[in-house]
Design an enzyme around this catalytic site. Structure first.
Site, PDB file in Angstrom:
ATOM      1  N   LYS A  52      45.216  77.439  36.604  1.00 54.05           N
ATOM      2  CA  LYS A  52      46.414  77.168  35.919  1.00 54.05           C
ATOM      3  C   LYS A  52      46.815  75.809  36.272  1.00 54.05           C
ATOM      4  O   LYS A  52      47.370  74.972  35.367  1.00 54.05           O
ATOM      5  CB  LYS A  52      47.222  78.139  35.878  1.00 54.05           C
ATOM      6  N   GLN A  96      52.670  85.223  39.432  1.00 58.40           N
ATOM      7  CA  GLN A  96      51.230  85.673  39.507  1.00 58.40           C
ATOM      8  C   GLN A  96      51.103  87.205  40.133  1.00 58.40           C
ATOM      9  O   GLN A  96      51.662  87.420  41.249  1.00 58.40           O
ATOM     10  CB  GLN A  96      50.157  84.848  40.322  1.00 58.40           C
ATOM     11  N   ASP A 119      54.570  84.103  30.202  1.00 53.36           N
ATOM     12  CA  ASP A 119      53.590  85.288  30.318  1.00 53.36           C
ATOM     13  C   ASP A 119      53.794  86.357  29.171  1.00 53.36           C
ATOM     14  O   ASP A 119      53.059  87.259  28.943  1.00 53.36           O
ATOM     15  CB  ASP A 119      53.608  85.905  31.734  1.00 53.36           C
TER      16      ASP A 119
END
Ligand code: NAD
Length: 291
Positions: A52, A96, A119
Site C-alpha cells: 500500500k 491493518q 477502509d
C-alpha cells in the site's frame, strides 16, 4: 472466456490517479496523504501494508507507515489513532487487520474518524454504504465492482451468489450488488457456513463471488455454464519451490472451472491488486467527500 485481469486494471487505475495528482499539484491543491498503522509482525500484514505504501509512492500520494510492536496496548493504539484523527496533513488512514488478540478490534474501528476511514469499516460509513449514500466502501468489494465495471460485465437482473458473510468482503459485496446501480441490480443470495444446499444454490448463479478462505472450494459441478466467477480467496500454502516459501491459492478450482465461465478472476492477479487500487481510489476521494 474472459480473464478479469486485476493486475492490468489496477495499473491503469494507478496511472489515472497519478494524472489526477499531477493536476492537483499544478492547481496548487493538496495531494492526498494516506497513513497506515501496523501492529505486530504478521508476515501477510507486513506484505500488504508495504504494498500500500509503494502504491502511494507510485501515484504520488503522501504516505506514512506507523509500525507498532505486537505488545502495544489497546490504550496506546487508541492514542496513535487520536493523533491521526487530529493530524491535518493526514487525509485518510487504515489500521491493518488482524490486530493482536489482546486488542479489541471493534473499539479500534469505532475510534477512527469516519471522515478519515478510507477502509470504510466505521459503522457510520457502513450505514451510508447500505443507504447508497456517498462514502468510503470497503476496498475489496469496491475493487470487485470496479473490475466488473471496467470489463462491462452484465449484472442487471442476474442471480448472484456471494459465499462468505464477513464485514470486510461478503456482507458489503452482497449489499453493493443488490443496489440499483451498475454494476448491481442483481438478485443476491448471501451464503455462509450455515447455508444448506450450497451446491444447488451456486448452480443457479450467473455470478459467484467466493470469499470464504478455503482453497479450491468452488468446483466445476457447482458452476453454471457461462457464469462469471469472482475469486476473493487468498490462502498461503507452503511451497518450497517458491522463493517466498509459499504460494497463494484462491477459493475456486480455477483449472476445472475456467472453461465453463464467461468471466473469471485469477489468483493471484485478480481481486488482490484491485483491492489495493480501490484503497487508492478511496484516498483520492477524501477531498471530494469532505466537501
Ligand atoms: P472470514 O474468515 O472473515 O469469513 C469467511 C466466511 O466464509 C464466513 O462468513 C463463513 O461463514 C464463510 N464460510 C466458511 N466456510 C464456509 C463453507 N464451507 N460454506 C459456506 N461459507 C463458508 O474471511 P474474509 O476476511 O471474508 O476472507 C475470505 C477470504 O478472502 C480469505 O481467503 C481472505 O484471505 C481473502 N481476502 C482476500 C482479499 C483480497 O484482496 N483478495 C481481501 C480480503 C480477504
Amino acid at each position: 472466456m474472459v480473464v478479469l485481469d486485476g493486475k492490468l486494471t489496477s495499473s491503469i487505475i494507478r496511472q489515472e490517479l497519478a494524472e489526477k495528482v499531477k493536476s492537483l499539484k499544478s492547481a496548487g491543491k493538496k495531494v492526498p496523504h494516506l497513513a497506515a498503522i501496523l501492529v505486530g509482525e504478521d508476515g501477510a500484514s507486513k506484505t500488504y501494508v508495504n504494498a500500500k505504501v509503494r502504491d502511494c509512492e507510485e501515484v504520488g500520494f503522501g504516505s506514512t507507515l506507523i509500525k507498532l510492536p505486537s505488545e502495544t496496548t489497546e490504550k496506546e493504539l487508541l492514542k496513535a489513532i487520536a493523533k491521526l484523527n487530529k493530524d491535518e496533513d493526514v487525509d485518510g488512514y487504515i489500521v491493518q487487520l488482524p490486530l493482536p488478540d489482546h486488542i479489541n478490534e471493534t473499539n479500534i474501528l469505532l475510534a477512527v474518524d469516519p471522515k478519515k476511514d478510507v477502509d470504510g469499516f466505521h459503522p457510520e460509513n457502513v450505514g451510508k454504504m447500505t443507504l447508497n449514500l456517498p462514502t468510503y466502501v470497503p476496498a475489496t468489494p469496491q475493487g470487485i465492482v470496479e473490475l466488473l465495471r471496467r470489463y462491462d460485465v452484465p449484472t442487471d437482473g442476474k442471480n448472484c451468489v456471494v459465499i462468505g458473510r464477513s464485514h470486510i468482503v461478503g456482507s458489503p459485496m452482497s449489499i453493493l450488488l443488490s443496489q440499483h446501480n451498475y454494476p448491481g441490480n442483481c438478485t443476491v443470495t448471501l451464503c455462509h457456513s450455515g447455508t444448506r444446499d450450497l451446491k444447488e444454490i451456486c448452480q443457479k448463479a450467473d455470478i459467484i463471488v467466493a470469499a470464504l478462505g478455503r482453497p479450491a472450494f468452488v468446483k466445476a459441478d457447482m458452476v453454471k455454464q457461462g457464469a462469471c466467477i469472482i475469486d476473493v480467496g487468498i490462502t498461503r500454502v507452503e511451497d518450497p519451490s517458491k522463493k517466498s516459501g509459499f504460494r497463494l491459492l484462491g477459493d475456486v478450482d480455477y483449472e476445472a472451472v475456467a472453461h465453463k465461465c464467461s468471466f473469471i478472476t485469477p489468483v493471484p492477479g485478480g481481486v488482490g491488486p484491485m483491492t489495493r487500487a480501490a484503497l487508492m481510489m478511496n484516498t483520492m476521494r477524501v477531498t471530494e467527500l469532505s466537501e
